[in-house]
Design a protein around this motif. Structure first.
Motif, PDB file in Angstrom:
ATOM      1  N   LEU A   1      25.202  33.360  -3.263  1.00  0.00           N
ATOM      2  CA  LEU A   1      25.975  31.786  -4.094  1.00  0.00           C
ATOM      3  C   LEU A   1      26.640  31.380  -4.064  1.00  0.00           C
ATOM      4  O   LEU A   1      26.919  29.376  -3.951  1.00  0.00           O
ATOM      5  CB  LEU A   1      26.403  32.356  -5.721  1.00  0.00           C
ATOM      6  CG  LEU A   1      24.775  33.082  -6.451  1.00  0.00           C
ATOM      7  CD1 LEU A   1      26.088  33.894  -7.719  1.00  0.00           C
ATOM      8  CD2 LEU A   1      24.317  31.321  -6.430  1.00  0.00           C
ATOM      9  N   GLU A   2      28.211  31.839  -3.450  1.00  0.00           N
ATOM     10  CA  GLU A   2      29.403  30.681  -2.672  1.00  0.00           C
ATOM     11  C   GLU A   2      29.404  29.971  -1.616  1.00  0.00           C
ATOM     12  O   GLU A   2      30.100  29.304  -1.862  1.00  0.00           O
ATOM     13  CB  GLU A   2      30.217  32.036  -2.889  1.00  0.00           C
ATOM     14  CG  GLU A   2      30.776  32.665  -3.919  1.00  0.00           C
ATOM     15  CD  GLU A   2      31.819  34.017  -4.155  1.00  0.00           C
ATOM     16  OE1 GLU A   2      32.547  33.453  -3.332  1.00  0.00           O
ATOM     17  OE2 GLU A   2      32.095  35.274  -4.522  1.00  0.00           O
ATOM     18  N   ALA A   3      28.249  30.814  -1.164  1.00  0.00           N
ATOM     19  CA  ALA A   3      28.158  30.018   0.320  1.00  0.00           C
ATOM     20  C   ALA A   3      27.498  28.862   0.162  1.00  0.00           C
ATOM     21  O   ALA A   3      27.677  27.765  -0.102  1.00  0.00           O
ATOM     22  CB  ALA A   3      26.839  30.487   1.108  1.00  0.00           C
ATOM     23  N   GLN A   4      26.686  28.501  -1.177  1.00  0.00           N
ATOM     24  CA  GLN A   4      26.543  26.522  -1.733  1.00  0.00           C
ATOM     25  C   GLN A   4      27.576  26.012  -2.203  1.00  0.00           C
ATOM     26  O   GLN A   4      27.910  25.244  -2.367  1.00  0.00           O
ATOM     27  CB  GLN A   4      25.311  27.297  -2.967  1.00  0.00           C
ATOM     28  CG  GLN A   4      24.755  28.265  -2.804  1.00  0.00           C
ATOM     29  CD  GLN A   4      23.533  27.906  -1.394  1.00  0.00           C
ATOM     30  OE1 GLN A   4      23.081  26.802  -1.521  1.00  0.00           O
ATOM     31  NE2 GLN A   4      23.335  28.803  -0.767  1.00  0.00           N
ATOM     32  N   LEU A   5      28.895  26.257  -2.212  1.00  0.00           N
ATOM     33  CA  LEU A   5      29.959  25.969  -2.292  1.00  0.00           C
ATOM     34  C   LEU A   5      30.038  24.952  -1.580  1.00  0.00           C
ATOM     35  O   LEU A   5      30.275  25.428   0.007  1.00  0.00           O
ATOM     36  CB  LEU A   5      30.991  27.017  -3.155  1.00  0.00           C
ATOM     37  CG  LEU A   5      30.005  27.535  -4.445  1.00  0.00           C
ATOM     38  CD1 LEU A   5      31.905  28.600  -5.075  1.00  0.00           C
ATOM     39  CD2 LEU A   5      29.968  26.013  -5.804  1.00  0.00           C
ATOM     40  N   MET A   6      31.228  24.094  -1.897  1.00  0.00           N
ATOM     41  CA  MET A   6      31.991  23.080  -1.128  1.00  0.00           C
ATOM     42  C   MET A   6      33.398  23.477  -0.999  1.00  0.00           C
ATOM     43  O   MET A   6      34.239  23.756  -2.451  1.00  0.00           O
ATOM     44  CB  MET A   6      31.083  21.115  -1.293  1.00  0.00           C
ATOM     45  CG  MET A   6      29.542  21.192  -1.590  1.00  0.00           C
ATOM     46  SD  MET A   6      29.492  19.629  -1.674  1.00  0.00           S
ATOM     47  CE  MET A   6      30.037  18.475  -0.192  1.00  0.00           C
ATOM     48  N   PRO A   7      34.358  22.921  -0.114  1.00  0.00           N
ATOM     49  CA  PRO A   7      35.008  23.678  -0.171  1.00  0.00           C
ATOM     50  C   PRO A   7      36.107  22.567  -1.253  1.00  0.00           C
ATOM     51  O   PRO A   7      35.188  20.705  -1.172  1.00  0.00           O
ATOM     52  CB  PRO A   7      36.404  23.123   1.062  1.00  0.00           C
ATOM     53  CG  PRO A   7      35.364  21.699   2.006  1.00  0.00           C
ATOM     54  CD  PRO A   7      33.269  22.518   1.435  1.00  0.00           C
ATOM     55  N   VAL A   8      36.963  22.572  -1.916  1.00  0.00           N
ATOM     56  CA  VAL A   8      38.021  22.141  -2.686  1.00  0.00           C
ATOM     57  C   VAL A   8      38.519  20.752  -2.448  1.00  0.00           C
ATOM     58  O   VAL A   8      38.199  19.785  -2.735  1.00  0.00           O
ATOM     59  CB  VAL A   8      39.419  22.874  -3.467  1.00  0.00           C
ATOM     60  CG1 VAL A   8      40.454  21.494  -3.929  1.00  0.00           C
ATOM     61  CG2 VAL A   8      38.440  24.388  -3.526  1.00  0.00           C
ATOM     62  N   ASP A   9      38.642  20.640  -1.093  1.00  0.00           N
ATOM     63  CA  ASP A   9      39.134  19.299  -0.344  1.00  0.00           C
ATOM     64  C   ASP A   9      37.542  17.923  -0.088  1.00  0.00           C
ATOM     65  O   ASP A   9      37.896  16.721   0.062  1.00  0.00           O
ATOM     66  CB  ASP A   9      39.505  19.532   1.247  1.00  0.00           C
ATOM     67  CG  ASP A   9      39.664  20.007   1.753  1.00  0.00           C
ATOM     68  OD1 ASP A   9      38.552  20.772   2.046  1.00  0.00           O
ATOM     69  OD2 ASP A   9      39.668  19.567   3.050  1.00  0.00           O
ATOM     70  N   CYS A  10      36.779  18.653  -0.404  1.00  0.00           N
ATOM     71  CA  CYS A  10      35.436  17.733  -0.050  1.00  0.00           C
ATOM     72  C   CYS A  10      35.562  16.467  -1.649  1.00  0.00           C
ATOM     73  O   CYS A  10      35.064  15.296  -1.248  1.00  0.00           O
ATOM     74  CB  CYS A  10      34.282  18.103  -0.272  1.00  0.00           C
ATOM     75  SG  CYS A  10      33.953  18.607  -2.167  1.00  0.00           S
ATOM     76  N   LEU A  11      36.962  16.918  -2.809  1.00  0.00           N
ATOM     77  CA  LEU A  11      36.584  15.653  -3.442  1.00  0.00           C
ATOM     78  C   LEU A  11      37.951  14.537  -2.770  1.00  0.00           C
ATOM     79  O   LEU A  11      37.668  13.602  -3.812  1.00  0.00           O
ATOM     80  CB  LEU A  11      37.583  17.266  -5.076  1.00  0.00           C
ATOM     81  CG  LEU A  11      36.376  17.515  -5.970  1.00  0.00           C
ATOM     82  CD1 LEU A  11      37.286  18.431  -6.439  1.00  0.00           C
ATOM     83  CD2 LEU A  11      35.365  16.658  -6.543  1.00  0.00           C
ATOM     84  N   LEU A  12      38.290  15.099  -2.271  1.00  0.00           N
ATOM     85  CA  LEU A  12      39.535  14.119  -1.764  1.00  0.00           C
ATOM     86  C   LEU A  12      39.403  13.626  -0.386  1.00  0.00           C
ATOM     87  O   LEU A  12      40.136  12.745   0.528  1.00  0.00           O
ATOM     88  CB  LEU A  12      40.737  14.772  -1.305  1.00  0.00           C
ATOM     89  CG  LEU A  12      41.232  15.644  -3.101  1.00  0.00           C
ATOM     90  CD1 LEU A  12      42.090  16.645  -2.703  1.00  0.00           C
ATOM     91  CD2 LEU A  12      41.471  14.748  -4.363  1.00  0.00           C
ATOM     92  N   GLY A  13      38.227  13.321   0.240  1.00  0.00           N
ATOM     93  CA  GLY A  13      38.215  12.862   1.565  1.00  0.00           C
ATOM     94  C   GLY A  13      38.329  10.799   1.640  1.00  0.00           C
ATOM     95  O   GLY A  13      38.744  10.325   3.122  1.00  0.00           O
TER      96      GLY A  13
END
Length: 318
Positions: free
Chosen positions: A232-244
């Motif tokens: 499940l957690e492998a499906q998550l994108m990292p937090v900083d993807c919001l701030l590219g």
């Protein structure tokens, strides 16, 4: 003593394909339970009738939700001509009927092109906006209507996908890229009136929100079929993807130490650092690890703005 939050300290972004008939909040809570996450939030409500991209933020990612709330969105919708409803969509009660005039596809295409650009839009009563502490849709369900201020919105692009004007259900399909705060239901009503009739939407799907598009979406069926928590957690994108969209900077050791204590990192940047300006926000990294946001001063100093709790917790380190 602070109450300990239940669940796992999961951080990241899930690109959820919200199903039809489910509220955004219900979808959020279902995702939070599935991931057993301590904290979760979403960025931009989708109506229950709508489907598509609903970014769900877990843990530290919720600190940066505003950057996605303010982003442009892309939607695909079907506009039914001839009737309008109290909700602006197919789930509402019909409140007006007007015969659809004789139209050609070129008439619809010309009308759609005319809506590209900035315009004022009146938010609908069936919305989550608040009036004196109450959501407008709550008042609407009680048969009440209140004055609302128009918003300045922008339609960056509007592409006519198909037109069906014959038969008992004339309609057209549309793909639009719009600014934050745009109600596609209202846009559809305004377009129908520009054609000389009433209208409402019968389908709505969000395809893109800021940097995210439909290619990375996961639905509940696929998520619930995964074998374990790690999958499940492998499906998550990292937090900083919001701030590219923001420039990045790797902190020096002295700068990182100052930031951990909530202090200004003096002389951290060369004043001519590309992609920054006085008072600009930048992404901050310690080594390869994202640690939060800082504000740039003209002197080259960096001021802590929004830091990850895990990084600040290391203030006892030397």
């Amino acid at each position: 003593m602070a109450r300990r939050r239940r669940g796992l300290p999961i951080d990241g972004v899930l690109l959820l394909d919200k199903p039809k008939g489910m509220s955004s909040n219900y979808a959020l809570q279902r995702a939070r339970r599935l991931f057993q996450a301590q904290k979760a939030g979403h960025t931009g409500t989708l109506d229950p009738m709508a489907t598509g991209l609903l970014p769900v933020l877990f843990g530290e990612a919720t600190k940066f939700s505003q950057h996605l709330l303010e982003a442009d969105k892309v939607y695909r919708t079907r506009v039914e001509l001839g009737t309008s409803t109290d909700t602006g969509d197919a789930e509402g009660e019909v409140i007006a009927c007007r015969p659809v005039p004789a139209l050609e596809e070129s008439d619809v295409a010309s009308m759609v092109a005319g809506f590209i650009g900035e315009q004022d839009q009146l938010p609908p009563m069936y919305s989550a906006l608040k009036h004196q502490g109450r959501k407008l849709y709550e008042l609407a369900r009680e048969g009440k209507s209140v004055e609302r201020a128009s918003r300045r919105i922008k339609v960056y692009d509007a592409r006519l996908l198909c037109v069906s004007l014959a038969g008992e259900s004339p309609c057209f399909d549309l793909e639009v890229r719009v600014s934050k705060g745009t109600y596609v239901r209202v846009l559809a009503e305004d377009m129908a009136r520009a054609l000389g009739c009433e209208g409402h939407i019968s389908q709505l799907r969000r395809l893109k929100s800021g940097p995210f598009d439909a290619s990375g979406m996961q639905d509940f069926e696929a998520l619930e079929a995964l074998p374990d928590q790690a999958a499940l957690e492998a499906q998550l994108m990292p937090v900083d993807c919001l701030l590219g969209h923001l420039a990045a900077h790797r902190l020096s050791e002295s700068g990182a130490k100052a930031m951990r204590y909530g202090q200004i990192a003096r002389g951290e940047l060369a004043p001519e650092m590309p992609g920054t300006a006085d008072r600009a926000l930048i992404r901050l990294y310690h080594g390869e690890t994202f640690v939060g946001l800082g504000g740039v001063e003209s002197s080259g100093d960096v001021v802590p703005r929004r830091l990850l709790s895990s990084f600040v917790a290391g203030s006892g380190q030397t």
